[in-house]
Design a protein around this motif. Sequence first.
Motif, PDB file in Angstrom:
ATOM      1  N   LEU A   1      48.481  44.712  31.636  1.00 20.43           N
ATOM      2  CA  LEU A   1      49.274  43.546  32.032  1.00 20.43           C
ATOM      3  C   LEU A   1      48.419  42.606  32.873  1.00 20.43           C
ATOM      4  CD1 LEU A   1      51.991  41.986  32.505  1.00 20.43           C
ATOM      5  CD2 LEU A   1      52.347  43.496  34.479  1.00 20.43           C
ATOM      6  N   ALA A   2      48.355  41.349  32.478  1.00 19.05           N
ATOM      7  CA  ALA A   2      47.690  40.315  33.276  1.00 19.05           C
ATOM      8  C   ALA A   2      48.753  39.581  34.077  1.00 19.05           C
ATOM      9  CB  ALA A   2      46.940  39.344  32.376  1.00 19.05           C
ATOM     10  N   ILE A   3      48.511  39.417  35.377  1.00 20.67           N
ATOM     11  CA  ILE A   3      49.398  38.622  36.223  1.00 20.67           C
ATOM     12  C   ILE A   3      48.624  37.389  36.657  1.00 20.67           C
ATOM     13  CG2 ILE A   3      50.766  38.535  38.335  1.00 20.67           C
ATOM     14  CD1 ILE A   3      51.249  41.491  38.134  1.00 20.67           C
ATOM     15  N   LEU A   4      49.081  36.227  36.207  1.00 21.63           N
ATOM     16  CA  LEU A   4      48.396  34.975  36.513  1.00 21.63           C
ATOM     17  C   LEU A   4      48.815  34.478  37.888  1.00 21.63           C
ATOM     18  CD1 LEU A   4      46.621  32.544  35.678  1.00 21.63           C
ATOM     19  CD2 LEU A   4      48.674  31.528  34.658  1.00 21.63           C
TER      20      LEU A   4
ATOM     21  N   ARG B   1      39.894  35.003  28.643  1.00 22.90           N
ATOM     22  CA  ARG B   1      39.994  36.465  28.616  1.00 22.90           C
ATOM     23  C   ARG B   1      41.389  36.951  28.228  1.00 22.90           C
ATOM     24  NH1 ARG B   1      39.462  38.861  33.727  1.00 22.90           N
ATOM     25  NH2 ARG B   1      39.376  40.785  32.518  1.00 22.90           N
ATOM     26  N   LEU B   2      42.302  36.032  27.978  1.00 23.56           N
ATOM     27  CA  LEU B   2      43.696  36.404  27.835  1.00 23.56           C
ATOM     28  C   LEU B   2      43.932  37.439  26.744  1.00 23.56           C
ATOM     29  CD1 LEU B   2      46.301  35.720  29.255  1.00 23.56           C
ATOM     30  CD2 LEU B   2      46.665  33.879  27.620  1.00 23.56           C
ATOM     31  N   ALA B   3      43.191  37.340  25.659  1.00 24.82           N
ATOM     32  CA  ALA B   3      43.407  38.252  24.525  1.00 24.82           C
ATOM     33  C   ALA B   3      43.038  39.699  24.846  1.00 24.82           C
ATOM     34  CB  ALA B   3      42.621  37.776  23.308  1.00 24.82           C
ATOM     35  N   GLU B   4      42.430  39.952  26.013  1.00 25.19           N
ATOM     36  CA  GLU B   4      42.105  41.322  26.400  1.00 25.19           C
ATOM     37  C   GLU B   4      43.358  42.122  26.756  1.00 25.19           C
ATOM     38  OE1 GLU B   4      39.373  41.414  29.627  1.00 25.19           O
ATOM     39  OE2 GLU B   4      38.040  39.908  28.764  1.00 25.19           O
ATOM     40  N   PHE B   5      44.467  41.435  27.018  1.00 25.05           N
ATOM     41  CA  PHE B   5      45.639  42.089  27.591  1.00 25.05           C
ATOM     42  C   PHE B   5      46.775  42.196  26.577  1.00 25.05           C
ATOM     43  CE2 PHE B   5      43.240  39.935  30.886  1.00 25.05           C
ATOM     44  CZ  PHE B   5      43.068  40.950  31.823  1.00 25.05           C
ATOM     45  N   ASP B   6      47.747  43.035  26.926  1.00 25.98           N
ATOM     46  CA  ASP B   6      48.921  43.215  26.074  1.00 25.98           C
ATOM     47  C   ASP B   6      50.085  42.329  26.504  1.00 25.98           C
ATOM     48  OD1 ASP B   6      47.883  45.517  24.482  1.00 25.98           O
ATOM     49  OD2 ASP B   6      47.863  46.491  26.440  1.00 25.98           O
ATOM     50  N   ALA B   7      50.097  41.934  27.774  1.00 23.96           N
ATOM     51  CA  ALA B   7      51.219  41.162  28.292  1.00 23.96           C
ATOM     52  C   ALA B   7      50.734  40.240  29.407  1.00 23.96           C
ATOM     53  CB  ALA B   7      52.324  42.083  28.810  1.00 23.96           C
ATOM     54  N   LEU B   8      51.488  39.168  29.615  1.00 25.07           N
ATOM     55  CA  LEU B   8      51.156  38.189  30.656  1.00 25.07           C
ATOM     56  C   LEU B   8      52.400  37.916  31.491  1.00 25.07           C
ATOM     57  CD1 LEU B   8      49.340  35.966  31.960  1.00 25.07           C
ATOM     58  CD2 LEU B   8      50.235  34.403  30.209  1.00 25.07           C
ATOM     59  N   PHE B   9      52.230  37.998  32.814  1.00 28.79           N
ATOM     60  CA  PHE B   9      53.286  37.668  33.763  1.00 28.79           C
ATOM     61  C   PHE B   9      52.773  36.501  34.607  1.00 28.79           C
ATOM     62  CE2 PHE B   9      55.964  39.294  37.571  1.00 28.79           C
ATOM     63  CZ  PHE B   9      57.021  38.471  37.221  1.00 28.79           C
ATOM     64  N   ILE B  10      53.414  35.347  34.507  1.00 34.72           N
ATOM     65  CA  ILE B  10      52.943  34.146  35.210  1.00 34.72           C
ATOM     66  C   ILE B  10      53.584  34.094  36.587  1.00 34.72           C
ATOM     67  CG2 ILE B  10      52.837  31.631  35.179  1.00 34.72           C
ATOM     68  CD1 ILE B  10      52.905  31.762  32.138  1.00 34.72           C
ATOM     69  N   ARG B  11      52.758  34.190  37.599  1.00 38.87           N
ATOM     70  CA  ARG B  11      53.206  34.084  38.989  1.00 38.87           C
ATOM     71  C   ARG B  11      52.530  32.901  39.660  1.00 38.87           C
ATOM     72  NH1 ARG B  11      57.614  35.296  40.997  1.00 38.87           N
ATOM     73  NH2 ARG B  11      58.046  34.334  39.000  1.00 38.87           N
TER      74      ARG B  11
END
Length: 481
Positions: A190-193, A232-242
């Motif tokens: 999970l990526a948290i922006l 790098r976004l495609a490295e992750f399965d999910a994105l949570f924008i904070r």
Amino acid sequence: MSRLSIIVDQTVDWKAYHPTEDLHSAQAYLDGADLEPQRVINLCRSYKYLSRGYYVSLLAEARGHKVIPSVKALTDLSQPAIYGVFDQSINKMLDKVALDARKLSWRIYFGEAEQEDLAEVSRQLFERFPVPILEVRFQKKTDWQLASVRAVGLTKLIETEESFFADSLERFSKKVWRAPRAKRNYRYDLAILVNKDEALPPSDKAALRKFERAAKRQGMDVEFIQPSDYFRLAEFDALFIRETTNVNHHTYRFSRKAAHEGMVVMDDPDSILRCTNKIYLSDLIHNRRLPAPTSRAITQINNAVIDELEADLGYPLVLKIPDGSFSRGVVKVGDAAALRQTAHDLLAQSAIILAQAYVPTDYDWRIGVLGGRAIYACRYFMAKGHWQIYNHAAKPSQQSGGFETVPTHEAPRAVIKAALDVASAFGDGLYGVDLKQKGDEVYIIEVNDNPSIDGGVEDAWAGDGLYDAIMETFRQRLDRR
């Protein structure tokens, strides 16, 4: 985190760089049956259609690996019609570098350029064409235009370029040089922006730490990413924008890209489009006959419009630009002169603005809604001596009012119902619905796609359960995917 593979035509192509176990020849990758999830950096000599480099990217995608460059990126390189336009500020950047020259060309390594003055345009080009090494050429007519962009193979670099390439690659993927970490049993990434430079982020550090712990309890590893990590976004399965979202902003580009990659994303691009525009909300509320203050959209200001607003809304009334946040771009006016001047100023920023009847209350309700259910309920009190929750003109200690968090089952039923009704029209994401209550009447004020969740505020009643509910939703959606 997925394992990294660096692919070259021949391993001898890598002789100028540090040895790494992540290096593989193109043939070995094409022949290999190892389908463990991977991040693939394709550095083949050529990416031409049906070449070995092309097939590395094609088969990587077929195997479910996250690859740079993607086949789409390679296809885009050959289509000048999609080069598009760039931020106007780029003209000034290129003028500064070119001096009197009418042509410019340089190489970009994972979004970076050796000349510092070309950093921003290089970043934008890499966002549009995510290819490890690019050679770009601009020419100036009236403005600077992108004349060509092409991929460059690793073997085409001269000795003086090799060091900068290696440093860029190191920054792009730290794992190339460091020993692999001990394997951890996380099912998803999970990526948290977040944005370290944002003055009023939607979550403070305490909340972000709680989100991270909750994600790990759900079997998801977490990495906090910055706006510069778009590629790098495609490295992750999910994105949570904070980070506070807006359509004309990198947060929307992140959301669009995540959705395009098939990732689970909050908030999704449709929610950002809809929630950040108060005109959309006003029209939706009117068409669905939901409770809200009387509102009018304004495209011009003149005596006839002023007369209509006075008759329909009375004074004081509130003027809003469509995409304001944290009470910015929201102005209360008390007479015709103030209405005329404020509307004129706001219409200079937006072709359409919103006029709304003023509903005085001591506090606003904020109901957090996720997947069609209420997950928190807060009262936000007005800033001291001010009519809004935020008073940006006050000194920092008095810019916002107090709060009171209550169990959702203790919030008035009419407030919860109105929040759920309006949120259902936007989607199944995470929303913060702002409402006012005056006697028995409830008024929907706005719907936020990126609601504030701070430690000790929105979580004051549910505690860690609030973070678990959000991360559980991510995990469930990833499982369904």
